[in-house]
Motif scaffolding. Structure first.
Motif, PDB file in Angstrom:
ATOM      1  N   GLU A  88      -8.844 -34.969  -0.930  1.00 21.11           N
ATOM      2  CA  GLU A  88     -10.150 -34.964  -0.712  1.00 21.11           C
ATOM      3  C   GLU A  88     -11.010 -35.489  -2.051  1.00 21.11           C
ATOM      4  O   GLU A  88     -11.960 -36.304  -1.874  1.00 21.11           O
ATOM      5  CB  GLU A  88     -10.952 -33.538  -0.257  1.00 21.11           C
ATOM      6  CG  GLU A  88     -10.467 -33.362   1.114  1.00 21.11           C
ATOM      7  CD  GLU A  88     -11.391 -34.041   2.233  1.00 21.11           C
ATOM      8  OE1 GLU A  88     -12.613 -34.286   1.958  1.00 21.11           O
ATOM      9  OE2 GLU A  88     -10.571 -34.549   3.090  1.00 21.11           O
ATOM     10  N   LYS A  90      -9.409 -37.651  -4.142  1.00 22.76           N
ATOM     11  CA  LYS A  90      -9.259 -39.034  -4.341  1.00 22.76           C
ATOM     12  C   LYS A  90     -10.403 -39.656  -3.354  1.00 22.76           C
ATOM     13  O   LYS A  90     -10.639 -40.819  -3.905  1.00 22.76           O
ATOM     14  CB  LYS A  90      -7.952 -39.238  -4.016  1.00 22.76           C
ATOM     15  CG  LYS A  90      -7.678 -40.664  -4.125  1.00 22.76           C
ATOM     16  CD  LYS A  90      -6.163 -40.989  -4.064  1.00 22.76           C
ATOM     17  CE  LYS A  90      -5.774 -42.415  -4.053  1.00 22.76           C
ATOM     18  NZ  LYS A  90      -4.346 -42.931  -3.852  1.00 22.76           N
ATOM     19  N   ALA A  91     -10.561 -39.413  -2.274  1.00 23.62           N
ATOM     20  CA  ALA A  91     -11.263 -39.741  -1.307  1.00 23.62           C
ATOM     21  C   ALA A  91     -12.700 -40.046  -1.967  1.00 23.62           C
ATOM     22  O   ALA A  91     -13.758 -40.936  -1.498  1.00 23.62           O
ATOM     23  CB  ALA A  91     -11.136 -39.365   0.036  1.00 23.62           C
ATOM     24  N   SER A  92     -13.364 -38.780  -2.452  1.00 24.48           N
ATOM     25  CA  SER A  92     -14.500 -38.866  -2.921  1.00 24.48           C
ATOM     26  C   SER A  92     -15.020 -39.630  -4.183  1.00 24.48           C
ATOM     27  O   SER A  92     -15.832 -39.895  -4.439  1.00 24.48           O
ATOM     28  CB  SER A  92     -14.673 -37.174  -3.400  1.00 24.48           C
ATOM     29  OG  SER A  92     -14.772 -36.607  -2.207  1.00 24.48           O
ATOM     30  N   SER A  93     -13.855 -40.002  -4.831  1.00 26.22           N
ATOM     31  CA  SER A  93     -13.881 -40.717  -6.008  1.00 26.22           C
ATOM     32  C   SER A  93     -13.670 -42.244  -5.882  1.00 26.22           C
ATOM     33  O   SER A  93     -14.051 -43.039  -6.774  1.00 26.22           O
ATOM     34  CB  SER A  93     -13.038 -40.247  -7.248  1.00 26.22           C
ATOM     35  OG  SER A  93     -11.672 -40.326  -6.878  1.00 26.22           O
ATOM     36  N   SER A  94     -13.337 -42.576  -4.825  1.00 22.65           N
ATOM     37  CA  SER A  94     -13.310 -43.916  -4.499  1.00 22.65           C
ATOM     38  C   SER A  94     -13.453 -44.389  -2.894  1.00 22.65           C
ATOM     39  O   SER A  94     -12.535 -44.493  -2.028  1.00 22.65           O
ATOM     40  CB  SER A  94     -11.566 -44.286  -4.855  1.00 22.65           C
ATOM     41  OG  SER A  94     -10.704 -43.596  -3.755  1.00 22.65           O
ATOM     42  N   GLU A  95     -14.944 -44.988  -2.867  1.00 23.53           N
ATOM     43  CA  GLU A  95     -15.235 -45.150  -1.529  1.00 23.53           C
ATOM     44  C   GLU A  95     -14.974 -46.508  -1.276  1.00 23.53           C
ATOM     45  O   GLU A  95     -15.142 -47.343  -2.108  1.00 23.53           O
ATOM     46  CB  GLU A  95     -16.815 -44.857  -1.496  1.00 23.53           C
ATOM     47  CG  GLU A  95     -17.171 -45.108  -0.153  1.00 23.53           C
ATOM     48  CD  GLU A  95     -18.635 -44.613   0.075  1.00 23.53           C
ATOM     49  OE1 GLU A  95     -19.376 -45.365   0.728  1.00 23.53           O
ATOM     50  OE2 GLU A  95     -19.026 -43.418  -0.602  1.00 23.53           O
ATOM     51  N   PRO A  96     -14.198 -46.848  -0.324  1.00 24.56           N
ATOM     52  CA  PRO A  96     -13.924 -48.360  -0.021  1.00 24.56           C
ATOM     53  C   PRO A  96     -15.170 -49.092   0.176  1.00 24.56           C
ATOM     54  O   PRO A  96     -15.993 -48.645   0.719  1.00 24.56           O
ATOM     55  CB  PRO A  96     -12.831 -48.198   1.029  1.00 24.56           C
ATOM     56  CG  PRO A  96     -13.242 -46.970   1.776  1.00 24.56           C
ATOM     57  CD  PRO A  96     -13.657 -46.180   0.785  1.00 24.56           C
ATOM     58  N   GLU A  97     -14.906 -50.424   0.008  1.00 18.75           N
ATOM     59  CA  GLU A  97     -16.366 -51.450   0.342  1.00 18.75           C
ATOM     60  C   GLU A  97     -15.732 -52.165   1.516  1.00 18.75           C
ATOM     61  O   GLU A  97     -14.566 -52.605   1.565  1.00 18.75           O
ATOM     62  CB  GLU A  97     -16.378 -52.270  -0.942  1.00 18.75           C
ATOM     63  CG  GLU A  97     -17.727 -53.515  -0.748  1.00 18.75           C
ATOM     64  CD  GLU A  97     -17.758 -54.045  -2.079  1.00 18.75           C
ATOM     65  OE1 GLU A  97     -17.905 -55.270  -1.879  1.00 18.75           O
ATOM     66  OE2 GLU A  97     -17.692 -53.440  -3.064  1.00 18.75           O
TER      67      GLU A  97
END
Length: 100
Positions: A88, A90-97
């Motif tokens: 969670e 990691k997902a919060s700190s790196s949003e895919p584009e």
């Protein structure tokens, strides 16, 4: 007199209480009751708990709630709780584009 607190309040105060010996017994039973598996499992649970305990106040409340539900659905494991919290974060700190 003990007071029942809402789940969100409990999360803010302290890490959830699970039963690692019971969880590790179940894990060990899958391998025929191996003491090696049990001992390794208990060590992993202790390490995950210790890591979470030291950082619990910095973890987002939404991740605490969601990951506690995930961990409880998996027989209440601190290793699963920690893994979920890590994913969670990691997902919060790196949003895919999205690209066209």
């Amino acid at each position: 007199m003990a007071q029942c607190l809402p789940s969100a309040v409990r999360h803010a105060d302290s890490i959830p209480r699970y039963d690692p010996p019971s969880y590790c017994s179940k894990v060990s039973e899958v391998s025929g009751g191996s003491r090696t598996i049990y001992n390794g499992c208990l060590s992993m649970e202790q390490e995950a708990y210790d890591t979470l305990k030291s950082s619990w106040s910095q973890i987002a409340e939404s991740a605490k709630r969601y990951c506690d539900e995930v961990a409880r659905s998996s027989d209440s494991s601190y290793s699963i709780l920690k893994g979920c919290i890590d994913m969670e974060a990691k997902a919060s700190s790196s949003e895919p584009e999205f690209r066209y």
